[in-house]
Design a protein around this motif. Sequence first.
Motif, short mmCIF file in Angstrom:
data_model
loop_
_atom_site.label_atom_id
_atom_site.label_comp_id
_atom_site.label_asym_id
_atom_site.label_seq_id
_atom_site.Cartn_x
_atom_site.Cartn_y
_atom_site.Cartn_z
N LEU A 1 -16.95 36.19 -11.09
CA LEU A 1 -16.11 37.35 -10.78
C LEU A 1 -15.53 37.20 -9.39
O LEU A 1 -16.27 36.87 -8.45
N PRO A 2 -14.25 37.45 -9.22
CA PRO A 2 -13.71 37.41 -7.85
C PRO A 2 -14.37 38.49 -6.99
O PRO A 2 -14.52 39.64 -7.42
N LEU A 3 -14.76 38.13 -5.80
CA LEU A 3 -15.39 39.07 -4.89
C LEU A 3 -14.46 40.26 -4.61
O LEU A 3 -14.92 41.40 -4.47
N GLU A 4 -13.17 39.99 -4.56
CA GLU A 4 -12.20 41.07 -4.32
C GLU A 4 -12.25 42.12 -5.42
O GLU A 4 -12.09 43.31 -5.17
N GLU A 5 -12.50 41.68 -6.65
CA GLU A 5 -12.59 42.61 -7.77
C GLU A 5 -13.81 43.52 -7.61
O GLU A 5 -13.72 44.73 -7.83
N LEU A 6 -14.93 42.95 -7.20
CA LEU A 6 -16.12 43.75 -6.98
C LEU A 6 -15.92 44.71 -5.80
O LEU A 6 -16.36 45.85 -5.85
N ALA A 7 -15.24 44.24 -4.76
CA ALA A 7 -14.97 45.11 -3.62
C ALA A 7 -14.11 46.29 -4.04
O ALA A 7 -14.36 47.43 -3.63
N GLU A 8 -13.14 46.06 -4.88
CA GLU A 8 -12.27 47.14 -5.36
C GLU A 8 -13.07 48.16 -6.18
O GLU A 8 -12.88 49.36 -6.04
N ILE A 9 -13.96 47.66 -7.01
CA ILE A 9 -14.80 48.55 -7.83
C ILE A 9 -15.67 49.44 -6.96
O ILE A 9 -15.92 50.60 -7.29
N CYS A 10 -16.11 48.91 -5.83
CA CYS A 10 -17.02 49.66 -4.95
C CYS A 10 -16.32 50.65 -4.04
O CYS A 10 -17.00 51.43 -3.37
N GLN A 11 -15.02 50.65 -4.00
CA GLN A 11 -14.30 51.61 -3.16
C GLN A 11 -14.55 53.03 -3.66
O GLN A 11 -14.57 53.25 -4.87
N PRO A 12 -14.72 53.99 -2.75
CA PRO A 12 -15.00 55.37 -3.18
C PRO A 12 -13.97 55.95 -4.13
O PRO A 12 -14.30 56.73 -5.00
N ASP A 13 -12.71 55.57 -4.00
CA ASP A 13 -11.68 56.13 -4.87
C ASP A 13 -11.23 55.15 -5.95
O ASP A 13 -10.15 55.26 -6.47
N ALA A 14 -12.10 54.21 -6.32
CA ALA A 14 -11.75 53.17 -7.29
C ALA A 14 -11.35 53.76 -8.64
O ALA A 14 -10.43 53.27 -9.29
N SER A 15 -12.03 54.82 -9.07
CA SER A 15 -11.71 55.38 -10.38
C SER A 15 -10.31 55.97 -10.39
O SER A 15 -9.58 55.87 -11.36
N ARG A 16 -9.90 56.55 -9.28
CA ARG A 16 -8.54 57.11 -9.20
C ARG A 16 -7.50 56.00 -9.15
O ARG A 16 -6.45 56.09 -9.73
N GLN A 17 -7.79 54.90 -8.43
CA GLN A 17 -6.86 53.79 -8.32
C GLN A 17 -6.65 53.12 -9.67
O GLN A 17 -5.55 52.77 -10.03
N ARG A 18 -7.73 52.97 -10.45
CA ARG A 18 -7.61 52.34 -11.76
C ARG A 18 -6.79 53.20 -12.69
O ARG A 18 -5.99 52.71 -13.47
N SER A 19 -7.00 54.51 -12.66
CA SER A 19 -6.29 55.37 -13.58
C SER A 19 -4.83 55.51 -13.20
O SER A 19 -3.98 55.80 -14.01
N ALA A 20 -4.49 55.28 -11.91
CA ALA A 20 -3.11 55.37 -11.46
C ALA A 20 -2.32 54.12 -11.82
O ALA A 20 -1.11 54.13 -11.85
N SER A 21 -3.02 53.02 -12.09
CA SER A 21 -2.35 51.74 -12.40
C SER A 21 -1.78 51.73 -13.79
O SER A 21 -2.18 52.35 -14.68
#
Length: 89
Positions: A69-89
């Motif tokens: 897994l790219p480390l950047e992908e895991l970092a994105e998942i761990c961001q506090p607002d990750a669920s909002r960012q994914r749903s906005a994409s």
Amino acid sequence: MVRLPLTAAQLESGRRLGSALRTARADRELVEVAVAAGISPETLRKIESGRLPTPAFGTVVALSRALGLPLEELAEICQPDASRQRSAS
């Protein structure tokens, strides 16, 4: 030194990380992935279940490599607002 209790956002971030790692592990045995990452199976079990919501950075890097897994992908998942960012994409 006293460790402060984790916030709700940190706990949720840990749950997202655990879920992502479980999904990435797919049908690979937990022990196989843990050994490949150089951690104990119990540590991986705790991370995946959310009981260890803030694993050490080195542990996350090792799991990233073991699972491809790219480390950047895991970092994105761990961001506090990750669920909002994914749903906005």
